[in-house]
Write a protein that holds these residues in place. Structure first.
Motif, mmCIF file in Angstrom:
data_model
loop_
_atom_site.group_PDB
_atom_site.id
_atom_site.type_symbol
_atom_site.label_atom_id
_atom_site.label_comp_id
_atom_site.label_asym_id
_atom_site.label_seq_id
_atom_site.Cartn_x
_atom_site.Cartn_y
_atom_site.Cartn_z
ATOM 1 N N LYS A 46 0.844 -1.174 0.010
ATOM 2 C CA LYS A 46 0.099 -0.037 0.093
ATOM 3 C C LYS A 46 0.728 1.457 -0.110
ATOM 4 C CE LYS A 46 -0.965 -0.393 4.795
ATOM 5 N NZ LYS A 46 -2.265 -0.219 5.856
ATOM 6 N N ASN A 47 2.006 1.176 0.241
ATOM 7 C CA ASN A 47 3.019 2.283 0.390
ATOM 8 C C ASN A 47 3.618 2.754 -1.007
ATOM 9 O OD1 ASN A 47 2.241 3.128 2.887
ATOM 10 N ND2 ASN A 47 3.892 1.304 3.796
ATOM 11 N N THR A 48 3.331 1.877 -2.093
ATOM 12 C CA THR A 48 3.623 2.086 -3.639
ATOM 13 C C THR A 48 3.316 3.330 -4.018
ATOM 14 O OG1 THR A 48 3.940 -0.388 -3.400
ATOM 15 C CG2 THR A 48 4.365 0.640 -5.441
ATOM 16 N N LYS A 49 4.193 3.672 -4.871
ATOM 17 C CA LYS A 49 3.524 5.052 -5.613
ATOM 18 C C LYS A 49 2.953 4.406 -6.788
ATOM 19 C CE LYS A 49 5.128 8.419 -3.044
ATOM 20 N NZ LYS A 49 4.072 8.795 -2.273
ATOM 21 N N MET A 50 1.926 5.216 -7.542
ATOM 22 C CA MET A 50 1.202 4.732 -8.506
ATOM 23 C C MET A 50 2.041 4.210 -9.736
ATOM 24 S SD MET A 50 -1.644 3.475 -8.058
ATOM 25 C CE MET A 50 -2.438 3.416 -9.780
ATOM 26 N N GLY A 51 3.201 5.206 -9.851
ATOM 27 C CA GLY A 51 3.767 5.189 -11.179
ATOM 28 C C GLY A 51 3.950 3.854 -11.639
ATOM 29 N N ILE A 52 4.737 3.168 -10.645
ATOM 30 C CA ILE A 52 5.195 1.898 -11.151
ATOM 31 C C ILE A 52 3.775 0.751 -11.496
ATOM 32 C CG2 ILE A 52 5.427 0.997 -8.861
ATOM 33 C CD1 ILE A 52 7.843 -0.721 -9.706
ATOM 34 N N VAL A 53 2.752 1.285 -10.830
ATOM 35 C CA VAL A 53 1.300 0.641 -10.981
ATOM 36 C C VAL A 53 1.153 0.656 -12.328
ATOM 37 C CG1 VAL A 53 -0.594 -0.402 -10.208
ATOM 38 C CG2 VAL A 53 1.152 0.456 -8.605
ATOM 39 N N THR A 54 1.214 1.946 -12.741
ATOM 40 C CA THR A 54 0.737 2.377 -14.035
ATOM 41 C C THR A 54 1.517 1.720 -15.037
ATOM 42 O OG1 THR A 54 0.098 4.402 -13.031
ATOM 43 C CG2 THR A 54 -0.012 4.264 -15.331
ATOM 44 N N ASP A 55 2.818 1.789 -15.034
ATOM 45 C CA ASP A 55 3.692 1.107 -15.856
ATOM 46 C C ASP A 55 3.055 -0.491 -16.222
ATOM 47 O OD1 ASP A 55 4.992 3.326 -15.916
ATOM 48 O OD2 ASP A 55 6.731 2.765 -14.942
ATOM 49 N N VAL A 56 2.903 -1.334 -14.830
ATOM 50 C CA VAL A 56 2.570 -2.604 -15.106
ATOM 51 C C VAL A 56 1.492 -2.522 -15.687
ATOM 52 C CG1 VAL A 56 1.882 -4.448 -13.717
ATOM 53 C CG2 VAL A 56 3.859 -3.352 -13.022
ATOM 54 N N LYS A 57 0.221 -1.670 -15.616
ATOM 55 C CA LYS A 57 -0.931 -1.802 -16.191
ATOM 56 C C LYS A 57 -0.942 -1.628 -17.686
ATOM 57 C CE LYS A 57 -4.196 0.706 -14.141
ATOM 58 N NZ LYS A 57 -4.563 1.754 -13.094
ATOM 59 N N GLN A 58 -0.019 -0.749 -18.067
ATOM 60 C CA GLN A 58 0.271 -0.380 -19.562
ATOM 61 C C GLN A 58 1.029 -1.609 -20.115
ATOM 62 O OE1 GLN A 58 -0.417 2.168 -21.675
ATOM 63 N NE2 GLN A 58 -1.582 3.029 -19.757
ATOM 64 N N ALA A 59 1.713 -2.165 -19.365
ATOM 65 C CA ALA A 59 2.705 -3.493 -19.879
ATOM 66 C C ALA A 59 1.397 -4.617 -19.991
ATOM 67 C CB ALA A 59 3.627 -4.252 -19.049
ATOM 68 N N LEU A 60 0.476 -4.810 -19.179
ATOM 69 C CA LEU A 60 -0.572 -5.716 -19.060
ATOM 70 C C LEU A 60 -1.401 -5.385 -20.380
ATOM 71 C CD1 LEU A 60 -1.460 -6.387 -15.547
ATOM 72 C CD2 LEU A 60 -0.464 -7.870 -17.160
ATOM 73 N N ARG A 61 -1.861 -4.198 -20.583
ATOM 74 C CA ARG A 61 -2.801 -3.797 -21.883
ATOM 75 C C ARG A 61 -1.849 -4.374 -23.089
ATOM 76 N NH1 ARG A 61 -4.202 2.221 -21.390
ATOM 77 N NH2 ARG A 61 -5.464 1.991 -23.604
ATOM 78 N N LYS A 62 -0.619 -3.734 -23.129
ATOM 79 C CA LYS A 62 0.301 -4.398 -24.255
ATOM 80 C C LYS A 62 -0.085 -6.015 -24.519
ATOM 81 C CE LYS A 62 3.282 -0.375 -25.076
ATOM 82 N NZ LYS A 62 3.890 0.040 -23.603
ATOM 83 N N ALA A 63 0.131 -6.572 -23.437
ATOM 84 C CA ALA A 63 0.029 -7.979 -23.548
ATOM 85 C C ALA A 63 -1.384 -8.521 -23.645
ATOM 86 C CB ALA A 63 0.831 -8.638 -22.347
ATOM 87 N N ASN A 64 -2.214 -7.636 -23.736
ATOM 88 C CA ASN A 64 -3.675 -8.056 -23.864
ATOM 89 C C ASN A 64 -4.230 -8.683 -22.794
ATOM 90 O OD1 ASN A 64 -5.967 -7.545 -25.334
ATOM 91 N ND2 ASN A 64 -5.622 -9.322 -26.502
ATOM 92 N N ALA A 65 -3.644 -8.723 -21.487
ATOM 93 C CA ALA A 65 -4.236 -9.295 -20.599
ATOM 94 C C ALA A 65 -5.033 -8.291 -19.556
ATOM 95 C CB ALA A 65 -2.986 -9.900 -19.362
#
Lengths: 156, 190
Positions: free
Chosen positions: A124-143
């Motif tokens: 919960k103390n993570t910043k959203m930046g890395i989460v957003t990057d992961v989400k973008q990567a997942l979108r690119k992988a179509n997951a």
């Protein structure tokens, strides 16, 4: 004179332990059925946030996990204290996610691929930046099906 | 009479079973995974810009800045107010002019029902904390769930989660969950 064969008093009689194995086996089967084998050893500290509107994650075999959080103490010398991504048993970069999703897909039946979910276990103390990057990567992988893992909080 | 085989001593059976039990206790996990499910939008293809723009009154803009402060529809707001504001926006009970338009849709069990064309737009900064982001997602999900529960109780006398699948689908059509997350960008600096 009639003889009475009186038993000697011996205190409390011993409890039969003959059914002890049965009881333990019952417990054993209970745990075998209700639990899942531990798959990964966490190298990072993940304390997920709490939420009230949670849903249970069905079909654990179709879920792949992405962990994000600070490295554990013993790894901090090598990896620092910035939040890191962990896939399976190793630290990873955002660019590894595409490959991870592909390998997770190839392990499953083709019919099951559309129902696959990615569970994000993020500290919960993570910043959203890395989460957003992961989400973008997942979108690119179509997951596209994701689940933000949270604790169930009881409504006050 | 055949000689019976000598009985195996089963006294240590319990110990063996205990050992197995302890192995499974250590090697397995029982935690139930739960969380907030969301669907990511697919990566938009190029030259696909002919969709009509969504009217401003139909969009509920929620911004979270790098200090975990909320800006809802242009006004700073505390997180405790977010749910009620979102509920008012989604349902638009008084047909206000600055809240979403409604369109009559034919829905099973309900007949023709005015469904609002609401969209919730959520934007966050790269330095927003994940905890805050989940809190906002949770409040928005709560707004939808409470509205669905209200209409379920009104129409069927049951909670949304206790309804059969076809009725749940009808309720979902009245209040479809439309949370759109903007393409990531850096608002409000680091």
């Amino acid at each position: 004179m009639a003889k009475f064969n009186r038993k000697k008093k011996e205190g409390t009689p011993a409890i039969s332990t003959a059914s002890l194995p049965d009881i333990v086996f019952m417990l054993l089967f209970f745990f075998m059925v209700t639990t899942v084998m531990r798959e990964t050893e966490l190298k990072i500290i993940v304390k997920v946030p709490g939420a009230t509107e949670v849903k249970k994650l069905e079909k654990k075999s179709l879920v792949s996990y992405i962990y994000i959080g600070k490295p554990r103490k013993s790894f901090q010398k090598i990896f620092g204290t910035e939040p890191r991504i962990q896939l399976n048993d190793a630290f990873a970069k955002v660019s590894d996610i595409g490959q991870y999703i592909t390998s997770e897909r190839s392990e499953r039946d083709e019919k099951e691929v559309p129902f696959m979910t990615t569970s994000l276990k993020v500290d919960k103390n993570t910043k959203m930046g890395i989460v957003t990057d992961v989400k973008q990567a997942l979108r690119k992988a179509n997951a596209l099906k994701i689940n933000y893992s949270t604790r169930k909080e009881i409504v006050k | 009479m055949a000689r019976s085989a000598p009985e195996i001593n089963s006294g240590s059976m319990a110990d063996i079973a205990f050992m197995l039990l302890i192995f499974f206790l250590v090697a397995t996990t029982m935690d139930v995974d739960s969380g907030i499910s969301r669907k990511l939008p697919p990566i938009p293809e190029e030259q696909q810009d002919d969709t009509p723009p969504i009217k401003e009154r139909n969009v509920f803009v929620v911004l979270i800045n790098s200090n975990d402060k909320l800006l809802v529809e242009g006004e700073p707001m505390d997180i405790s107010m977010l749910k009620d504001k979102a509920k008012e926006f989604i349902a638009n009970p008084k047909d206000k002019a600055d809240l979403p338009e409604k369109k009559n849709v034919n829905i099973d069990f309900f007949g023709t029902y005015p469904v609002s064309k609401q969209v919730i737009s959520l934007q966050n900064d790269r330095s927003t904390s994940y905890d805050m982001y989940i809190k906002v997602q949770n409040e928005l999900a709560k707004a939808y769930n409470e509205l669905r529960n209200e209409i379920s109780l009104q129409k069927f006398g049951k909670k949304y989660s206790d309804l059969p699948a076809d009725k749940q689908k009808a309720v979902r059509k009245i209040y479809p969950q439309r949370i759109s997350e903007a393409e990531p960008k850096n608002v409000g600096g680091n």
